[in-house]
Design an enzyme around this catalytic site. Structure first.
Site, short mmCIF file in Angstrom:
data_model
loop_
_atom_site.label_atom_id
_atom_site.label_comp_id
_atom_site.label_asym_id
_atom_site.label_seq_id
_atom_site.Cartn_x
_atom_site.Cartn_y
_atom_site.Cartn_z
N ARG A 1 14.51 18.62 15.67
CA ARG A 1 13.47 19.33 16.41
C ARG A 1 13.66 20.84 16.24
O ARG A 1 14.70 21.31 15.80
CB ARG A 1 13.53 18.96 17.90
CG ARG A 1 13.10 17.55 18.21
CD ARG A 1 13.34 17.17 19.66
NE ARG A 1 14.77 17.01 19.94
CZ ARG A 1 15.26 16.71 21.15
NH1 ARG A 1 14.44 16.57 22.18
NH2 ARG A 1 16.56 16.56 21.31
N LYS B 1 18.10 22.01 21.85
CA LYS B 1 19.32 21.47 22.43
C LYS B 1 20.27 22.58 22.86
O LYS B 1 20.20 23.71 22.41
CB LYS B 1 20.03 20.55 21.43
CG LYS B 1 19.30 19.24 21.19
CD LYS B 1 19.05 18.47 22.48
CE LYS B 1 20.32 17.96 23.12
NZ LYS B 1 20.05 17.26 24.41
N TYR C 1 17.09 23.22 26.55
CA TYR C 1 17.74 22.18 27.36
C TYR C 1 19.21 22.52 27.46
O TYR C 1 19.84 22.95 26.48
CB TYR C 1 17.58 20.80 26.71
CG TYR C 1 16.20 20.20 26.83
CD1 TYR C 1 15.69 19.85 28.08
CD2 TYR C 1 15.41 19.98 25.72
CE1 TYR C 1 14.41 19.31 28.21
CE2 TYR C 1 14.15 19.43 25.83
CZ TYR C 1 13.66 19.10 27.08
OH TYR C 1 12.40 18.56 27.20
N HIS D 1 21.55 20.72 30.37
CA HIS D 1 22.26 19.57 30.93
C HIS D 1 23.70 19.93 31.29
O HIS D 1 24.66 19.26 30.90
CB HIS D 1 22.23 18.38 29.96
CG HIS D 1 20.85 17.92 29.61
ND1 HIS D 1 20.04 17.27 30.51
CD2 HIS D 1 20.13 18.03 28.46
CE1 HIS D 1 18.87 16.99 29.93
NE2 HIS D 1 18.91 17.44 28.70
N GLU E 1 15.17 21.41 31.59
CA GLU E 1 15.15 20.19 32.41
C GLU E 1 15.12 20.44 33.91
O GLU E 1 14.88 19.52 34.69
CB GLU E 1 16.33 19.28 32.06
CG GLU E 1 17.70 19.76 32.55
CD GLU E 1 18.38 20.71 31.61
OE1 GLU E 1 19.55 21.03 31.86
OE2 GLU E 1 17.75 21.14 30.61
N SER F 1 11.15 12.92 28.11
CA SER F 1 11.39 11.68 28.84
C SER F 1 10.41 10.60 28.38
O SER F 1 10.77 9.42 28.26
CB SER F 1 11.25 11.91 30.35
OG SER F 1 12.25 12.77 30.83
N VAL G 1 19.62 6.15 28.54
CA VAL G 1 18.87 7.40 28.31
C VAL G 1 19.41 8.52 29.20
O VAL G 1 19.22 9.70 28.91
CB VAL G 1 17.37 7.18 28.56
CG1 VAL G 1 16.57 8.43 28.24
CG2 VAL G 1 16.85 6.01 27.72
N ASP H 1 22.49 12.27 28.73
CA ASP H 1 22.50 13.73 28.79
C ASP H 1 23.06 14.24 30.12
O ASP H 1 23.59 15.35 30.19
CB ASP H 1 21.09 14.29 28.61
CG ASP H 1 20.72 14.44 27.13
OD1 ASP H 1 21.61 14.75 26.34
OD2 ASP H 1 19.55 14.25 26.80
#
Length: 370
Positions: free
Chosen positions: A15, A74, A93, A95, A117, A133, A266, A269
């Site tokens: 991505r 990421k 993102y 996390h 997120e 998601s 899922v 993360d």
């Protein structure tokens, strides 16, 4: 503002943080966008498309990371920590609640870090998490179907069965965006589907939509055990925004599961909702414990990068424009971005992250005004 778009270097992450359309929207407003050479190739976006949109193509990651704001997909990995600095605005993102090394690196550097997120609008929705998601939820069922095949270590069960033979039993832990999308694909493939959640309203919503095509159950320890022991595929779809996911499936439960059953977590993360979860990669996506196949890839949507990149940009662009136009001042004016602010000038500004590691918590506005 000078905005940097680096090439992602996480394992099999294709991505990219900005599409040519997003670049054009930024350059038309007078911003300079530096794109690392080849950054978009994994999403089938050429350097020429970025040039046409007004970007400048640069050869090295060093040049891109020297920008005032870096837009990624990421979280930075260890090889990128040295790029972090006090005058950098990072939008990606993160996390952090499951990543202490990165949290500490951001704190030490003084970087201002806004996490996709945890950007949250007044309705409580998480608009920048939702598109990924949706992708991850739909992928979870597809992936589960593949790893249920005997050649991939599974039970050898066809998701939809055939006339005279039962379909796969799919259990989905969580009825949020991930769980809803996982259920949609599982139903479409003809599986027997049970969705568990603590919210009666969410279960009622799914029950109304599917009209008997799925089972819905309130999530408690007894029901989780009952359902998981009967499952061919378990999808972990639990989310507590910005916080570590709770363990719903414990280590001692695995020997009682069906041999060759598959878990797709899922929630990896955010630490995973299965006790035995540990992050895997697209290069080495699975491991087995007690005969149960675990798929715990921490960047699942990276496997369908073009779809994911454009879906993500549909949501991130408006916020990226605000940040480019106003810098950190935009966070003071926009409550959604205040929720997104996780780290600022060496302070943890998201409570769940602070609680995860026992760090001091400073509310976002207080940190911004200090």
């Amino acid at each position: 503002m000078r905005i940097g778009l680096p090439k992602e270097i996480k394992d099999n992450e294709y991505r990219v943080g900005l599409t040519p359309g997003s670049v054009k929207a930024l350059t038309r407003r007078g911003h300079q966008v530096l794109v690392q050479q080849g950054a978009g190739l994994g999403s089938a976006i050429s350097d020429e498309e970025y040039l046409t949109a007004g970007a400048e193509i640069v050869a090295s990651a060093d040049e891109v990371w020297a920008a005032q704001m870096v837009v990624k997909v990421k979280e930075p990995i260890a090889a990128e920590y040295h790029y972090l600095r006090a005058d950098l605005l990072l939008f990606t993102y993160l996390h952090l609640a499951s990543d202490k090394p990165l949290t500490e690196a951001l704190l030490t550097s003084g970087t201002t870090a806004i996490a996709y997120e945890t950007v949250q609008i007044e309705s409580g929705q998480l608009p920048l998490l939702t598109p990924m998601s949706e992708v991850a939820g739909r992928m979870a069922t597809q992936v589960g179907a593949i790893y249920l095949q005997k050649s991939h270590g599974g039970r050898g069960v066809l998701m939809g069965g055939v006339p005279g033979v039962a379909p796969a039993n799919v259990v989905i832990l969580g009825a949020g965006i991930v769980g809803t999308n996982a259920a949609r694909v599982a139903v479409g493939m003809g599986a027997q589907v049970t969705v568990l959640d603590i919210s009666h309203d969410r279960l009622k919503y799914l029950d109304d939509i599917y009209r008997g095509q799925i089972q819905t159950r309130i999530s408690d320890e007894h029901t989780i055990e009952e359902m998981v022991y009967q499952a061919d595929l378990v999808v972990g779809a639990v989310l507590i925004p910005g916080a570590r996911a709770p363990w719903l499936v414990r280590r001692e439960m695995l020997p009682k599961m069906r041999k060759g059953a598959v878990i797709v977590d899922v929630a990896v993360d955010q630490g995973g909702c299965i006790e035995t979860t540990r992050p895997t990669t697209h290069s080495h996506p699975t491991f087995e414990i007690d005969g149960v196949v675990h798929y715990c890839v921490a960047n699942m949507p990276g496997a369908v990068p073009r779809t994911s990149t454009f879906a993500l940009n549909n949501q991130t662009l408006s916020f990226a424009l605000q940040l480019a136009n106003e810098g950190v001042d935009a966070v003071q004016k926009n409550k959604a971005l205040q929720h997104g602010l996780n780290i600022h000038k060496g302070l943890v500004t998201y409570q769940a992250v602070a609680e995860a590691f026992g760090f001091s918590y400073t509310p976002a506005l207080k940190a911004l005004l200090s």
